[in-house]
Design a protein around this motif. Structure first.
Motif, PDB file in Angstrom:
ATOM      1  N   PHE A  26       0.961  -1.236   0.154  1.00  0.00           N
ATOM      2  CA  PHE A  26      -0.050   0.126  -0.045  1.00  0.00           C
ATOM      3  C   PHE A  26       0.942   1.268   0.086  1.00  0.00           C
ATOM      4  O   PHE A  26       1.995   1.378   0.648  1.00  0.00           O
ATOM      5  N   GLU A  27       0.389   2.223  -0.878  1.00  0.00           N
ATOM      6  CA  GLU A  27       1.213   3.354  -0.771  1.00  0.00           C
ATOM      7  C   GLU A  27       0.301   4.662  -0.743  1.00  0.00           C
ATOM      8  O   GLU A  27      -0.814   4.680  -1.189  1.00  0.00           O
ATOM      9  N   LEU A  28       0.787   5.649   0.230  1.00  0.00           N
ATOM     10  CA  LEU A  28       0.119   6.787   0.400  1.00  0.00           C
ATOM     11  C   LEU A  28       0.906   7.913   0.515  1.00  0.00           C
ATOM     12  O   LEU A  28       1.880   8.050   0.870  1.00  0.00           O
ATOM     13  N   ARG A  29       0.516   8.869  -0.634  1.00  0.00           N
ATOM     14  CA  ARG A  29       1.180  10.260  -1.044  1.00  0.00           C
ATOM     15  C   ARG A  29       0.580  11.458  -0.479  1.00  0.00           C
ATOM     16  O   ARG A  29      -0.751  11.599  -0.705  1.00  0.00           O
ATOM     17  N   PRO A  30       1.203  12.359  -0.093  1.00  0.00           N
ATOM     18  CA  PRO A  30       0.537  13.764   0.133  1.00  0.00           C
ATOM     19  C   PRO A  30      -0.101  14.304  -1.074  1.00  0.00           C
ATOM     20  O   PRO A  30       0.332  14.273  -2.282  1.00  0.00           O
ATOM     21  N   ASN A  31      -1.077  14.879  -0.792  1.00  0.00           N
ATOM     22  CA  ASN A  31      -1.834  15.533  -1.746  1.00  0.00           C
ATOM     23  C   ASN A  31      -1.787  17.105  -1.670  1.00  0.00           C
ATOM     24  O   ASN A  31      -2.273  17.761  -0.948  1.00  0.00           O
ATOM     25  N   PRO A  32      -1.087  17.599  -3.027  1.00  0.00           N
ATOM     26  CA  PRO A  32      -0.854  19.095  -2.722  1.00  0.00           C
ATOM     27  C   PRO A  32      -1.981  20.103  -2.683  1.00  0.00           C
ATOM     28  O   PRO A  32      -1.994  21.248  -2.544  1.00  0.00           O
ATOM     29  N   LYS A  33      -3.249  19.534  -3.231  1.00  0.00           N
ATOM     30  CA  LYS A  33      -4.393  20.040  -3.305  1.00  0.00           C
ATOM     31  C   LYS A  33      -4.916  20.330  -1.907  1.00  0.00           C
ATOM     32  O   LYS A  33      -6.006  21.078  -1.456  1.00  0.00           O
ATOM     33  N   ALA A  34      -4.522  19.476  -1.023  1.00  0.00           N
ATOM     34  CA  ALA A  34      -5.192  19.843   0.564  1.00  0.00           C
ATOM     35  C   ALA A  34      -4.186  20.411   1.355  1.00  0.00           C
ATOM     36  O   ALA A  34      -2.719  20.519   0.962  1.00  0.00           O
ATOM     37  N   VAL A 103       6.516   9.386   0.283  1.00  0.00           N
ATOM     38  CA  VAL A 103       5.472   8.324   0.239  1.00  0.00           C
ATOM     39  C   VAL A 103       5.559   7.555   1.529  1.00  0.00           C
ATOM     40  O   VAL A 103       6.641   7.480   2.257  1.00  0.00           O
ATOM     41  N   VAL A 104       4.435   7.129   2.047  1.00  0.00           N
ATOM     42  CA  VAL A 104       4.100   6.174   3.248  1.00  0.00           C
ATOM     43  C   VAL A 104       3.769   4.852   2.309  1.00  0.00           C
ATOM     44  O   VAL A 104       2.903   4.575   1.753  1.00  0.00           O
ATOM     45  N   ARG A 105       4.816   3.813   2.553  1.00  0.00           N
ATOM     46  CA  ARG A 105       4.736   2.537   2.058  1.00  0.00           C
ATOM     47  C   ARG A 105       4.507   1.314   3.326  1.00  0.00           C
ATOM     48  O   ARG A 105       5.261   1.437   4.033  1.00  0.00           O
ATOM     49  N   VAL A 106       3.573   0.752   2.856  1.00  0.00           N
ATOM     50  CA  VAL A 106       3.228  -0.522   3.875  1.00  0.00           C
ATOM     51  C   VAL A 106       3.275  -1.927   2.996  1.00  0.00           C
ATOM     52  O   VAL A 106       2.674  -2.068   2.033  1.00  0.00           O
ATOM     53  N   ASP A 107       4.158  -2.665   3.533  1.00  0.00           N
ATOM     54  CA  ASP A 107       4.145  -4.053   2.923  1.00  0.00           C
ATOM     55  C   ASP A 107       3.839  -5.092   3.808  1.00  0.00           C
ATOM     56  O   ASP A 107       3.239  -4.522   5.013  1.00  0.00           O
ATOM     57  N   ALA A 108       4.061  -6.184   3.653  1.00  0.00           N
ATOM     58  CA  ALA A 108       3.701  -7.564   4.645  1.00  0.00           C
ATOM     59  C   ALA A 108       4.248  -7.370   5.949  1.00  0.00           C
ATOM     60  O   ALA A 108       3.808  -7.586   7.193  1.00  0.00           O
ATOM     61  N   THR A 109       5.522  -6.779   6.181  1.00  0.00           N
ATOM     62  CA  THR A 109       6.021  -6.496   7.269  1.00  0.00           C
ATOM     63  C   THR A 109       6.514  -5.212   8.084  1.00  0.00           C
ATOM     64  O   THR A 109       6.740  -4.860   9.160  1.00  0.00           O
ATOM     65  N   THR A 110       6.425  -4.131   7.120  1.00  0.00           N
ATOM     66  CA  THR A 110       7.319  -3.074   7.310  1.00  0.00           C
ATOM     67  C   THR A 110       6.476  -1.657   6.902  1.00  0.00           C
ATOM     68  O   THR A 110       5.727  -1.776   5.919  1.00  0.00           O
ATOM     69  N   LEU A 111       6.418  -0.788   7.721  1.00  0.00           N
ATOM     70  CA  LEU A 111       6.046   0.728   7.092  1.00  0.00           C
ATOM     71  C   LEU A 111       7.360   1.385   6.805  1.00  0.00           C
ATOM     72  O   LEU A 111       8.179   1.653   7.678  1.00  0.00           O
ATOM     73  N   THR A 112       7.397   2.094   5.642  1.00  0.00           N
ATOM     74  CA  THR A 112       8.590   2.853   5.289  1.00  0.00           C
ATOM     75  C   THR A 112       7.910   4.287   4.946  1.00  0.00           C
ATOM     76  O   THR A 112       7.099   4.350   3.981  1.00  0.00           O
ATOM     77  N   TYR A 113       8.401   5.371   5.554  1.00  0.00           N
ATOM     78  CA  TYR A 113       8.151   6.717   5.206  1.00  0.00           C
ATOM     79  C   TYR A 113       9.279   7.369   4.463  1.00  0.00           C
ATOM     80  O   TYR A 113      10.458   7.575   5.244  1.00  0.00           O
ATOM     81  N   ARG A 114       9.467   7.755   3.347  1.00  0.00           N
ATOM     82  CA  ARG A 114      10.390   8.396   2.731  1.00  0.00           C
ATOM     83  C   ARG A 114      10.006   9.829   2.306  1.00  0.00           C
ATOM     84  O   ARG A 114       8.761   9.960   1.694  1.00  0.00           O
ATOM     85  N   ILE A 115      10.789  10.659   2.729  1.00  0.00           N
ATOM     86  CA  ILE A 115      10.412  12.246   2.626  1.00  0.00           C
ATOM     87  C   ILE A 115      11.021  12.593   1.034  1.00  0.00           C
ATOM     88  O   ILE A 115      10.344  12.967   0.415  1.00  0.00           O
ATOM     89  N   LEU A 116      12.215  12.341   0.991  1.00  0.00           N
ATOM     90  CA  LEU A 116      12.961  12.621  -0.178  1.00  0.00           C
ATOM     91  C   LEU A 116      14.176  11.376  -0.460  1.00  0.00           C
ATOM     92  O   LEU A 116      14.230  10.565   0.612  1.00  0.00           O
TER      93      LEU A 116
END
Length: 240
Positions: A26-34, A103-116
Protein backbone atom coordinates in the motif's frame (compact mmCIF):
# COMPACT_ATOMS: atom_id res chain seq x y z
CA UNK A 1 -8.07 0.46 29.29
CA UNK A 2 -5.77 3.45 29.84
CA UNK A 3 -2.00 3.38 29.72
CA UNK A 4 0.18 5.08 32.35
CA UNK A 5 0.78 7.81 29.76
CA UNK A 6 -2.93 8.57 29.73
CA UNK A 7 -4.14 7.26 26.38
CA UNK A 8 -7.72 6.00 26.33
CA UNK A 9 -7.71 2.87 24.20
CA UNK A 10 -11.50 2.93 23.91
CA UNK A 11 -11.12 5.81 21.42
CA UNK A 12 -9.70 3.43 18.83
CA UNK A 13 -12.21 2.03 16.36
CA UNK A 14 -11.81 -0.68 13.73
CA UNK A 15 -11.75 0.22 10.05
CA UNK A 16 -14.68 -1.38 8.23
CA UNK A 17 -16.61 -1.14 4.98
CA UNK A 18 -15.29 0.84 2.04
CA UNK A 19 -12.50 2.34 4.14
CA UNK A 20 -11.01 -1.11 4.74
CA UNK A 21 -10.56 -1.96 1.07
CA UNK A 22 -6.84 -1.61 0.44
CA UNK A 23 -4.21 -3.82 -1.14
CA UNK A 24 -0.70 -4.70 0.01
CA UNK A 25 1.78 -3.25 -0.81
CA UNK A 26 0.00 0.00 0.00
CA UNK A 27 1.24 3.49 -0.83
CA UNK A 28 0.03 6.82 0.51
CA UNK A 29 1.24 10.12 -0.92
CA UNK A 30 0.58 13.71 0.23
CA UNK A 31 -2.01 15.60 -1.78
CA UNK A 32 -0.80 19.07 -2.88
CA UNK A 33 -4.42 20.22 -3.22
CA UNK A 34 -5.02 19.65 0.49
CA UNK A 35 -3.69 22.03 3.12
CA UNK A 36 -2.38 25.56 2.70
CA UNK A 37 -1.22 26.54 -0.82
CA UNK A 38 2.31 27.73 -1.56
CA UNK A 39 2.25 29.23 -5.05
CA UNK A 40 0.82 26.61 -7.41
CA UNK A 41 1.77 22.96 -6.74
CA UNK A 42 2.51 20.49 -9.47
CA UNK A 43 3.96 23.01 -11.93
CA UNK A 44 7.19 21.16 -12.53
CA UNK A 45 7.00 17.60 -13.90
CA UNK A 46 9.64 16.25 -11.51
CA UNK A 47 12.01 17.85 -9.01
CA UNK A 48 14.69 15.90 -7.19
CA UNK A 49 16.60 16.67 -4.04
CA UNK A 50 19.74 16.97 -6.15
CA UNK A 51 18.25 19.78 -8.21
CA UNK A 52 17.06 21.62 -5.11
CA UNK A 53 20.49 21.23 -3.52
CA UNK A 54 22.07 22.49 -6.73
CA UNK A 55 19.91 25.59 -6.64
CA UNK A 56 20.96 26.20 -3.04
CA UNK A 57 24.63 25.82 -3.96
CA UNK A 58 24.38 28.11 -7.00
CA UNK A 59 22.45 30.70 -5.02
CA UNK A 60 24.97 30.61 -2.20
CA UNK A 61 27.84 30.95 -4.67
CA UNK A 62 26.18 33.95 -6.30
CA UNK A 63 25.59 35.57 -2.95
CA UNK A 64 29.19 35.03 -1.86
CA UNK A 65 30.39 36.36 -5.19
CA UNK A 66 28.28 39.47 -4.84
CA UNK A 67 29.42 40.03 -1.29
CA UNK A 68 33.13 39.51 -1.84
CA UNK A 69 33.55 40.88 -5.35
CA UNK A 70 35.37 44.17 -5.64
CA UNK A 71 33.95 47.22 -7.33
CA UNK A 72 30.31 46.12 -7.07
CA UNK A 73 27.65 48.77 -6.64
CA UNK A 74 25.12 46.35 -5.14
CA UNK A 75 23.33 48.01 -2.25
CA UNK A 76 22.51 46.15 0.97
CA UNK A 77 18.79 46.46 0.18
CA UNK A 78 19.24 44.91 -3.28
CA UNK A 79 21.32 42.10 -1.79
CA UNK A 80 18.59 41.47 0.78
CA UNK A 81 15.93 41.29 -1.93
CA UNK A 82 18.08 38.89 -3.96
CA UNK A 83 18.65 36.66 -0.95
CA UNK A 84 14.96 36.68 -0.04
CA UNK A 85 13.96 35.75 -3.59
CA UNK A 86 16.49 32.91 -3.62
CA UNK A 87 15.10 31.55 -0.34
CA UNK A 88 11.53 31.60 -1.71
CA UNK A 89 12.61 29.76 -4.85
CA UNK A 90 14.46 27.12 -2.83
CA UNK A 91 11.46 26.61 -0.52
CA UNK A 92 9.19 26.18 -3.54
CA UNK A 93 11.56 23.67 -5.12
CA UNK A 94 11.81 21.68 -1.90
CA UNK A 95 8.02 21.68 -1.62
CA UNK A 96 7.72 20.36 -5.16
CA UNK A 97 10.34 17.72 -4.34
CA UNK A 98 8.34 16.67 -1.29
CA UNK A 99 5.14 16.15 -3.28
CA UNK A 100 7.01 14.21 -5.96
CA UNK A 101 9.05 11.97 -3.68
CA UNK A 102 7.30 11.64 -0.29
CA UNK A 103 5.47 8.36 0.25
CA UNK A 104 4.24 6.15 3.08
CA UNK A 105 4.61 2.54 1.96
CA UNK A 106 3.24 -0.49 3.80
CA UNK A 107 4.24 -4.03 2.88
CA UNK A 108 3.75 -7.35 4.63
CA UNK A 109 6.20 -6.58 7.44
CA UNK A 110 7.24 -2.92 7.42
CA UNK A 111 5.99 0.66 7.19
CA UNK A 112 8.44 2.89 5.32
CA UNK A 113 8.15 6.67 5.24
CA UNK A 114 10.34 8.33 2.61
CA UNK A 115 10.49 12.13 2.62
CA UNK A 116 13.06 12.58 -0.14
CA UNK A 117 15.48 10.19 -1.87
CA UNK A 118 17.88 8.80 0.71
CA UNK A 119 15.79 10.07 3.64
CA UNK A 120 13.54 7.30 4.93
CA UNK A 121 12.40 5.69 8.16
CA UNK A 122 11.27 2.09 8.63
CA UNK A 123 9.03 0.72 11.38
CA UNK A 124 8.08 -2.95 11.84
CA UNK A 125 4.34 -3.42 11.50
CA UNK A 126 4.33 -5.62 14.59
CA UNK A 127 5.30 -2.57 16.70
CA UNK A 128 2.26 -0.52 15.59
CA UNK A 129 -0.90 -0.76 17.70
CA UNK A 130 -2.99 2.06 16.28
CA UNK A 131 -3.28 5.19 14.11
CA UNK A 132 -4.14 8.43 15.92
CA UNK A 133 -5.18 11.66 14.19
CA UNK A 134 -4.98 14.92 16.13
CA UNK A 135 -5.32 18.62 15.31
CA UNK A 136 -2.75 20.44 17.44
CA UNK A 137 -2.86 24.05 18.57
CA UNK A 138 0.52 25.39 17.44
CA UNK A 139 -0.06 29.03 18.43
CA UNK A 140 2.88 31.03 19.75
CA UNK A 141 3.42 34.50 21.17
CA UNK A 142 4.17 35.66 17.62
CA UNK A 143 1.33 33.86 15.80
CA UNK A 144 -2.00 33.19 17.49
CA UNK A 145 -4.71 30.87 16.21
CA UNK A 146 -2.37 28.44 14.43
CA UNK A 147 -3.33 24.77 14.13
CA UNK A 148 -1.70 21.76 12.50
CA UNK A 149 -3.00 18.32 11.56
CA UNK A 150 -0.82 15.45 12.79
CA UNK A 151 -0.82 11.71 12.21
CA UNK A 152 0.68 9.48 14.90
CA UNK A 153 1.38 5.78 15.17
CA UNK A 154 1.31 4.43 18.72
CA UNK A 155 2.80 1.27 20.17
CA UNK A 156 1.23 -1.20 22.57
CA UNK A 157 2.43 0.92 25.52
CA UNK A 158 0.49 3.96 24.30
CA UNK A 159 3.60 5.93 23.34
CA UNK A 160 4.14 7.59 19.98
CA UNK A 161 6.55 5.68 17.75
CA UNK A 162 6.02 7.70 14.55
CA UNK A 163 4.63 11.13 13.70
CA UNK A 164 4.17 13.21 10.56
CA UNK A 165 2.63 16.53 9.65
CA UNK A 166 -0.67 15.60 8.00
CA UNK A 167 -1.63 18.96 6.46
CA UNK A 168 -1.69 17.35 3.02
CA UNK A 169 -3.64 14.25 4.02
CA UNK A 170 -7.37 13.70 4.51
CA UNK A 171 -9.51 11.52 6.77
CA UNK A 172 -9.79 8.85 4.08
CA UNK A 173 -5.99 8.61 3.93
CA UNK A 174 -5.84 7.93 7.66
CA UNK A 175 -8.47 5.20 7.43
CA UNK A 176 -6.73 3.56 4.47
CA UNK A 177 -3.40 3.61 6.30
CA UNK A 178 -4.96 1.98 9.36
CA UNK A 179 -6.58 -0.65 7.15
CA UNK A 180 -3.26 -1.39 5.44
CA UNK A 181 -1.60 -1.78 8.84
CA UNK A 182 -4.54 -3.87 10.12
CA UNK A 183 -4.86 -1.68 13.23
CA UNK A 184 -7.69 0.49 14.61
CA UNK A 185 -7.84 4.28 14.21
CA UNK A 186 -8.62 7.22 16.50
CA UNK A 187 -9.76 10.00 14.13
CA UNK A 188 -9.96 13.43 15.77
CA UNK A 189 -9.10 16.24 13.37
CA UNK A 190 -12.32 18.17 14.09
CA UNK A 191 -11.04 20.10 17.11
CA UNK A 192 -7.63 21.27 18.31
CA UNK A 193 -5.81 20.13 21.44
CA UNK A 194 -2.93 21.87 23.17
CA UNK A 195 0.61 20.55 23.01
CA UNK A 196 0.59 20.04 26.77
CA UNK A 197 -2.56 17.90 26.79
CA UNK A 198 -1.40 15.91 23.77
CA UNK A 199 1.95 15.22 25.41
CA UNK A 200 0.18 13.95 28.53
CA UNK A 201 -2.26 11.84 26.50
CA UNK A 202 0.35 10.27 24.21
CA UNK A 203 3.96 10.58 25.38
CA UNK A 204 6.42 11.24 22.58
CA UNK A 205 4.07 13.23 20.35
CA UNK A 206 5.53 16.65 21.19
CA UNK A 207 9.24 17.16 20.58
CA UNK A 208 11.54 19.40 22.62
CA UNK A 209 11.74 22.21 20.00
CA UNK A 210 7.93 22.43 19.92
CA UNK A 211 7.84 22.97 23.68
CA UNK A 212 10.28 25.89 23.40
CA UNK A 213 9.10 27.61 20.23
CA UNK A 214 9.20 31.14 21.66
CA UNK A 215 12.74 30.81 23.02
CA UNK A 216 14.00 29.30 19.76
CA UNK A 217 12.28 32.06 17.76
CA UNK A 218 14.03 34.73 19.84
CA UNK A 219 17.42 33.04 19.42
CA UNK A 220 16.81 32.61 15.69
CA UNK A 221 15.85 36.27 15.31
CA UNK A 222 19.02 37.38 17.08
CA UNK A 223 21.11 35.12 14.82
CA UNK A 224 19.44 36.54 11.70
CA UNK A 225 20.11 40.08 12.90
CA UNK A 226 23.74 39.21 13.61
CA UNK A 227 24.26 37.56 10.22
CA UNK A 228 22.50 40.45 8.48
CA UNK A 229 24.78 42.94 10.22
CA UNK A 230 27.86 41.03 9.08
CA UNK A 231 26.59 40.84 5.49
CA UNK A 232 25.80 44.55 5.37
CA UNK A 233 29.24 45.36 6.78
CA UNK A 234 30.91 43.25 4.08
CA UNK A 235 28.79 44.84 1.37
CA UNK A 236 29.53 48.37 2.49
CA UNK A 237 33.23 47.72 3.01
CA UNK A 238 34.46 47.93 -0.64
CA UNK A 239 32.49 51.13 -1.26
CA UNK A 240 34.45 53.09 1.32
Amino acid sequence: MNTPGGYDWSRLQPVVGEFARVSIPFELRPNPKAGKPFFRPGVLPRISLGLAAGVVAVGAALQLGLIHSRGTNLSPRAAGYALGFMILVVLWLLREAYFQEAVVRVDATTLTYRILPGIARRIPRAAIAGVVLRRVDTSTSFAAGQESKRLFLIGSDGRCIFRINAEHFEYLDGYHLAAALAVPIDPAWDFAVSRASLSMEIPGTVLWPERHVTALAIVGTLLVIAVGSVVMTLLQGPAR
